[in-house]
Structures are given as C-alpha cells and as structure tokens.
Design a protein around this motif. Structure first.
Motif, short mmCIF file in Angstrom:
data_model
loop_
_atom_site.label_atom_id
_atom_site.label_comp_id
_atom_site.label_asym_id
_atom_site.label_seq_id
_atom_site.Cartn_x
_atom_site.Cartn_y
_atom_site.Cartn_z
N THR A 129 -29.63 -48.56 -9.07
CA THR A 129 -30.35 -47.73 -10.05
C THR A 129 -31.00 -46.51 -9.39
N VAL A 130 -31.06 -46.51 -8.06
CA VAL A 130 -31.68 -45.38 -7.35
C VAL A 130 -30.65 -44.29 -7.08
N ALA A 131 -29.46 -44.70 -6.64
CA ALA A 131 -28.42 -43.70 -6.34
C ALA A 131 -27.08 -44.25 -6.78
N ALA A 132 -26.38 -43.44 -7.57
CA ALA A 132 -25.06 -43.86 -8.06
C ALA A 132 -23.96 -43.32 -7.14
N ASP A 133 -22.88 -44.06 -7.03
CA ASP A 133 -21.70 -43.62 -6.27
C ASP A 133 -20.91 -42.66 -7.15
N TYR A 134 -20.87 -41.38 -6.76
CA TYR A 134 -20.15 -40.38 -7.55
C TYR A 134 -18.81 -39.99 -6.93
N GLY A 135 -18.36 -40.76 -5.95
CA GLY A 135 -17.04 -40.50 -5.38
C GLY A 135 -17.07 -39.45 -4.27
N TYR A 136 -16.03 -39.45 -3.48
CA TYR A 136 -15.88 -38.50 -2.36
C TYR A 136 -17.09 -38.50 -1.44
N GLY A 137 -17.69 -39.66 -1.26
CA GLY A 137 -18.82 -39.76 -0.34
C GLY A 137 -20.14 -39.27 -0.91
N GLY A 138 -20.18 -38.99 -2.20
CA GLY A 138 -21.38 -38.44 -2.81
C GLY A 138 -22.24 -39.50 -3.49
N MET A 139 -23.54 -39.47 -3.20
CA MET A 139 -24.51 -40.33 -3.89
C MET A 139 -25.33 -39.44 -4.82
N ALA A 187 -30.30 -44.06 3.14
CA ALA A 187 -30.05 -44.52 4.52
C ALA A 187 -29.00 -45.63 4.53
N VAL A 188 -29.09 -46.56 3.60
CA VAL A 188 -28.10 -47.66 3.56
C VAL A 188 -26.73 -47.10 3.17
N GLY A 189 -26.70 -46.22 2.17
CA GLY A 189 -25.42 -45.65 1.74
C GLY A 189 -24.75 -44.86 2.87
N TYR A 190 -25.54 -44.09 3.60
CA TYR A 190 -24.96 -43.28 4.67
C TYR A 190 -24.38 -44.17 5.78
N LYS A 191 -25.01 -45.31 6.00
CA LYS A 191 -24.44 -46.24 7.00
C LYS A 191 -23.10 -46.78 6.52
N GLN A 192 -22.88 -46.74 5.21
CA GLN A 192 -21.65 -47.32 4.65
C GLN A 192 -20.59 -46.27 4.36
N GLY A 193 -20.77 -45.05 4.87
CA GLY A 193 -19.72 -44.04 4.75
C GLY A 193 -20.02 -42.88 3.82
N PHE A 194 -21.10 -42.96 3.07
CA PHE A 194 -21.45 -41.81 2.22
C PHE A 194 -22.07 -40.73 3.11
N ASP A 195 -21.95 -39.48 2.68
CA ASP A 195 -22.52 -38.42 3.52
C ASP A 195 -22.95 -37.19 2.72
N ASN A 393 -2.96 -28.51 -1.01
CA ASN A 393 -2.43 -29.58 -0.15
C ASN A 393 -3.53 -30.34 0.57
N ILE A 394 -4.64 -30.57 -0.12
CA ILE A 394 -5.75 -31.32 0.50
C ILE A 394 -5.72 -32.73 -0.06
N ASP A 395 -5.59 -33.69 0.84
CA ASP A 395 -5.41 -35.08 0.44
C ASP A 395 -6.60 -35.89 0.95
N VAL A 396 -7.52 -36.22 0.08
CA VAL A 396 -8.69 -36.99 0.52
C VAL A 396 -8.83 -38.25 -0.32
N ASN A 397 -9.45 -39.22 0.30
CA ASN A 397 -9.68 -40.50 -0.36
C ASN A 397 -10.73 -40.30 -1.46
N PRO A 398 -10.44 -40.66 -2.69
CA PRO A 398 -11.41 -40.37 -3.76
C PRO A 398 -12.67 -41.22 -3.71
N ARG A 399 -12.66 -42.31 -2.93
CA ARG A 399 -13.85 -43.14 -2.95
C ARG A 399 -14.84 -42.69 -1.89
N TYR A 400 -14.44 -42.68 -0.67
CA TYR A 400 -15.30 -42.15 0.37
C TYR A 400 -14.65 -40.89 0.91
N TYR A 401 -15.45 -40.08 1.52
CA TYR A 401 -14.92 -38.82 2.01
C TYR A 401 -14.27 -39.01 3.38
#
Ligand code: SF4
Length: 405
Positions: A129-139, A187-195, A393-401
């Motif tokens: 409820t504090v930060a939602a996962d908005y894809g591509y590494g975005g909280m 801080a927890v999200g960034y440890k898990q790949g969000f940036d 031609n940019i191919d990125v993972n939609p879940r994490y960046y």
C-alpha cells in the motif's frame, strides 16, 4: 539493444495494437473468475493507491493487476468492463481472452508479484500500500489517496481519486504514508531490483507538499544509502517557481507536472482546480519550462489525457511540450468508476492508435532516449512508449528494468 527481424517487428506491432484495443475497451469477466489464480501470492494484485482503473467497483474481491502480451514484451493493465467485446474466460485450467468469438490470447501470463508486496514496514504497514510496482523497475508512491480539489468542487472531471478512496481505502487499508514508511519500502524494493521511484498524490490543502517531499527524499536516502535515488517528484504548478530548486537540492533527479489538457478553454473546464488555483494554464507552462531549466531537458514529464480534446489540439500540445524538453506521457482516457465523467466513452482504438503513432514519432524526431523516458515516468508502459521501443529496437524486460535475454 536488439535488432528485431521484420517478422518479429510485425508480430510485436500486432501485440501493441491488441494491447491498445484492450486498454480502450477494457475486459469483461465474471468477478469470481480469478478464484483459481494465486492473486496476492504468485501474481500481483491490484492495489488501488491513487486511481482505480476499472469501470466498476469491486471492493471485496481481488483482481490481478496486469498481464503480459503473448510474446512477453508488453504489460497490459486489467480494466474491468462488463460491456467490453473482449472477454476473459477460465477454461481447462488456463485463462484465455476472446475478442467477440475469436481467441486472441491463450493461456494468459499474469504478472508476477514482487516479494516486497508481502512485507510490512516497521510500524506494521503493508508495503504494497506504500509503493506499487509500476513495471520497468518503477515504484509508485501516492502519499495521499485523496485530492482536496474535490471539497472545493474543482476536481478534474476525468479523475476518480476520491471515489477510489471511498471504495478501497478500508478494504485495502490504504492510508496517507509517512516518510519513514516510504523510505523503508523503497529500500526493500531497490534491493529486489527496482531502481526508480515516483512520489505523487492529490492536491493537499495549503499546497505544502514541498516540505513533505523533502522529508521523503531524506528518508529514502537514509534507508537506501543512495544520495541520487532516481526519484521523480510529481507536483502541481506552484505559484513560486523557485521551489523547484528545493526539489533538486533534496535529491530528486526528475520532476513531473501534469498539464492533462492542451487547449486552454477545455483545460479550464476539465481541470477547474488546476486552472483557477495554480495561476492559470500560463503558469503551468511556465512551471514546466522552469523545471527544464533546473533539471535539464527530458528530466521533466507531463501527462496528457488522450481522448477528451480534439486530436489536432492534443498533438499540437504534445509537440509543443516535447520541443520544450518535456517528456510527454500520453495514454488513453479510460472512463473509470466514480469520476465526474463516468458514463462517457473514450474515442475509438483507431483514434488513439493514430495519436500514439504520431507521439512515438515525435519522441524519435526530438531524440529522446528510453532511459530518459523511463526515469521521468511513473509507468513507462503506455502504448506510445511501447511503439517507441519497438521502432528503436530496444528490448527490455517489462517487469524489472533489466535488458531482456
Ligand atoms: S489534481 Fe486533478 S488529476 Fe490530480 S488528483 Fe486532483 S482531481 Fe485528480
């Protein structure tokens, strides 16, 4: 960077077209259809922290938040619309989507839930409820779940923030967030790949958000150990433009100020509070230009609601803003539950497709990079951004960046 073959490009373009259609029409399904899906376990659930995107309320039943198109490249938000020609069904242990009678997605891949969604802050608040996962590494942090413009009868006519609060704040336990809760969660999200993190919310009385944003930046810096935490501060146009220097000093890398509507007369009607309480449209444009001076070209974003004003007016605004160094986020106006325009219709998918192709072409014409787009946006998964990545031609993972394998 990848180089798609013509055949791959063709298939991916078809997927983006399908995504556009789904986002314009929504999806029909029986609300209990997801009882076979591990929502809130393996798969990410909708958490209605700011706006709900469904056409109907469902406060006592969880829905998944989104899924990926069949080739796994594009995120599609679930928007429930019981009248949609697109139907989602559970058949023989899998979920499928039909467009009228034609099967268009077989065995949907729902988006996985990040681990931090199951965690709590030190004061017991659910991090989802504090930060939602908005894809591509975005909280995405919405510090409030209400907008004070409503009390003045001046809320934006496409917006349902206050209705979202009424429907979901109790059932999903969504409250205002303290800087400490935000710092711990990021801080927890960034440890898990969000940036990347966006801080946003409705208007607050007295417009004293700058103090809050500075406290949040400090809390994130302390919890992550990062001075530059790749944060976007999203605010309305202030009367005193020099406050943008304070956001910069506080450590935000990018700013966002959402104009929503380009045509001045339509802006005045659709966004009465933004027009009357923030120095008028001229001040919104001045604020955006000032932000570009302080943060640099394409370190500033503005969102526009596509589908309310005439197409050529919208496109004129998009080009004006991009030429001024502003990343423009354009996405379908989807008429959602509880907004003052509830019951209206967005334009056709073809209307939106034309706007989005021309918008993606403008990003390319002005040489904006994907990195800038991603860092300035809360959700970099709108159709124009998908088209931009495909054409570049940019191919990125939609879940994490992370670059796709
Ligand atoms: S300023 Fe407008 S768009 Fe933003 S939360 Fe308030 S009513 Fe909604």
């Amino acid at each position: 960077m990848s180089h798609y073959s013509d055949e791959e490009k063709h298939k991916l373009l078809d997927e983006i077209k399908l995504k556009n259609r789904i986002l314009v029409e929504g999806i029909a399904f029986a609300p209990e259809v997801f009882r076979h899906l591990d929502i809130g376990g393996k798969y990410i659930e909708q958490v209605n922290v700011l706006f709900t995107h469904d056409r109907h309320a469902h406060s006592n039943i969880e829905f998944p938040a989104c899924f990926l198109t069949p080739l796994g490249k594009y995120r599609v938000q679930i928007r429930w619309n019981i009248d949609s020609p697109l139907k989602l069904k559970y058949e023989d242990g899998i979920y499928n989507i039909y467009d009228r009678k034609k099967l268009v997605i077989e065995n949907i891949e729902f988006t996985k839930r990040p681990e931090y969604y199951g965690r709590k802050t030190s004061d017991g608040t659910a991090m989802r409820t504090v930060a939602a996962d908005y894809g591509y590494g975005g909280m995405f942090v919405s510090y409030s779940n209400e907008c004070s413009l409503k009390d003045k009868g001046m809320d934006c006519l496409f917006c349902n923030i206050n209705a979202t609060k009424e429907i979901y704040s109790q059932s999903q336990d969504i409250k205002w967030k303290t800087p400490q809760q935000v710092g711990e969660t990021i801080a927890v999200g960034y440890k898990q790949g969000f940036d990347h993190v966006t801080i946003s919310g409705g208007f607050i009385p007295e417009r004293r958000e700058v103090e809050y944003y500075i406290d949040v930046a400090e809390a994130i810096q302390e919890a992550t150990g990062l001075e530059d935490f790749n944060g976007t501060a999203c605010v309305g146009a202030p009367e005193d433009l020099s406050v943008f220097e304070k956001y910069k000093e506080a450590g935000f890398r990018t700013m966002a100020t959402n104009l929503e509507i380009w045509n001045e007369k339509i802006f005045d009607v659709i966004c009465p509070g933004k027009a009357q309480l923030c120095g008028g449209r001229k001040n919104w444009l001045n604020a955006l230009d000032y932000e570009v001076q302080v943060f640099g070209r394409y370190n500033v974003r503005s969102t526009v609601v596509s589908g309310i004003e005439p197409k050529e007016s919208l496109l004129e605004g998009i080009e004006y803003l991009i030429s001024h160094g502003i990343v423009v986020c354009a996405s379908q106006w989807y008429v959602n539950v509880g907004s003052p325009l509830e019951g209206h219709r967005t334009p056709t998918e073809e209307w939106h497709w034309d706007v989005f192709e021309r918008t993606a072409a403008m990003y390319r014409k002005y040489g904006i990079s994907w990195e800038k787009i991603r860092n300035a946006n809360a959700n970099a998964d709108t159709v124009p951004y998908d088209l931009f990545r495909l054409y570049e031609n940019i191919d990125v993972n939609p879940r994490y960046y992370r670059a796709a394998d």
